[in-house]
Design a protein around this motif. Structure first.
Motif, mmCIF file in Angstrom:
data_model
loop_
_atom_site.group_PDB
_atom_site.id
_atom_site.type_symbol
_atom_site.label_atom_id
_atom_site.label_comp_id
_atom_site.label_asym_id
_atom_site.label_seq_id
_atom_site.Cartn_x
_atom_site.Cartn_y
_atom_site.Cartn_z
ATOM 1 N N ALA A 137 12.714 -7.158 -5.408
ATOM 2 C CA ALA A 137 12.424 -5.652 -5.578
ATOM 3 C C ALA A 137 11.811 -5.389 -7.058
ATOM 4 O O ALA A 137 10.632 -4.645 -7.026
ATOM 5 N N THR A 138 12.120 -6.232 -7.927
ATOM 6 C CA THR A 138 11.488 -6.054 -9.376
ATOM 7 C C THR A 138 9.952 -6.557 -9.180
ATOM 8 O O THR A 138 9.034 -5.811 -9.634
ATOM 9 N N THR A 139 10.085 -7.524 -8.625
ATOM 10 C CA THR A 139 8.527 -8.108 -8.434
ATOM 11 C C THR A 139 7.537 -7.084 -7.680
ATOM 12 O O THR A 139 6.368 -7.054 -8.108
ATOM 13 N N PHE A 140 8.017 -6.742 -6.575
ATOM 14 C CA PHE A 140 7.185 -5.710 -5.861
ATOM 15 C C PHE A 140 6.798 -4.637 -6.607
ATOM 16 O O PHE A 140 5.638 -4.108 -6.708
ATOM 17 N N VAL A 141 7.949 -3.964 -7.202
ATOM 18 C CA VAL A 141 7.433 -2.630 -8.090
ATOM 19 C C VAL A 141 6.532 -2.949 -9.229
ATOM 20 O O VAL A 141 5.529 -2.359 -9.500
ATOM 21 N N VAL A 142 6.800 -3.907 -10.067
ATOM 22 C CA VAL A 142 5.909 -4.202 -11.234
ATOM 23 C C VAL A 142 4.255 -4.698 -10.512
ATOM 24 O O VAL A 142 3.519 -4.048 -11.291
ATOM 25 N N ALA A 143 4.354 -5.654 -9.491
ATOM 26 C CA ALA A 143 2.894 -5.962 -8.952
ATOM 27 C C ALA A 143 2.431 -4.826 -8.352
ATOM 28 O O ALA A 143 1.037 -4.598 -8.677
ATOM 29 N N ALA A 144 2.954 -3.916 -7.737
ATOM 30 C CA ALA A 144 2.301 -2.769 -6.993
ATOM 31 C C ALA A 144 1.770 -1.862 -8.180
ATOM 32 O O ALA A 144 0.878 -1.412 -8.013
ATOM 33 N N VAL A 170 2.900 -9.953 -1.155
ATOM 34 C CA VAL A 170 2.593 -10.963 -1.513
ATOM 35 C C VAL A 170 3.083 -11.831 -2.780
ATOM 36 O O VAL A 170 3.996 -12.662 -2.519
ATOM 37 N N ALA A 171 3.303 -11.132 -3.780
ATOM 38 C CA ALA A 171 3.989 -11.341 -4.867
ATOM 39 C C ALA A 171 5.467 -11.378 -4.430
ATOM 40 O O ALA A 171 6.067 -12.321 -5.175
ATOM 41 N N ALA A 172 6.263 -10.296 -3.664
ATOM 42 C CA ALA A 172 7.302 -10.290 -3.678
ATOM 43 C C ALA A 172 7.832 -11.384 -2.534
ATOM 44 O O ALA A 172 8.868 -12.070 -2.828
ATOM 45 N N ALA A 173 6.664 -11.752 -1.727
ATOM 46 C CA ALA A 173 7.096 -12.915 -0.867
ATOM 47 C C ALA A 173 7.361 -14.166 -1.574
ATOM 48 O O ALA A 173 8.125 -15.283 -1.458
ATOM 49 N N GLY A 174 6.276 -14.474 -2.480
ATOM 50 C CA GLY A 174 6.439 -15.607 -3.472
ATOM 51 C C GLY A 174 7.534 -15.555 -4.276
ATOM 52 O O GLY A 174 8.299 -16.769 -4.276
#
Length: 88
Positions: free
Chosen positions: A28-35, A61-65
């Motif tokens: 979740a953190t990766t998704f929020v930060v990347a978005a 894609v970042a969240a999947a990674g």
């Protein structure tokens, strides 16, 4: 009778819950930060001409990674952590 030395079911459930919470938080953190980063950057003069949905897709894609990294960390690292760092 000899014992096999398996952990109790309480320990297994606690460890699985700790791992799931850790992994979900990281994804979740990766998704929020990347978005946020992509959407803020893309609006500043249309750098790279990224549309809203392209930005969201890139964050996905970042969240999947991050998810894949967390699964690999469980396989090769501490069993109750999605981190590759030792002791987490």
């Amino acid at each position: 009778m000899s014992t096999i030395g398996l952990p109790s079911s309480t320990t297994v459930i606690k460890d699985a819950k700790t791992y799931a919470i850790d992994l979900a938080e990281r994804v979740a953190t990766t998704f929020v930060v990347a978005a946020g980063g992509i959407l803020i950057t893309a609006d500043a003069g249309n750098i790279g001409h990224v549309t809203f949905w392209q930005g969201v897709a890139a964050a996905g894609v970042a969240a999947a990674g991050s998810l894949v990294k967390g699964i690999l960390a469980r396989a090769f690292g501490t069993k109750d952590s999605a981190s590759l760092a030792k002791g987490v």
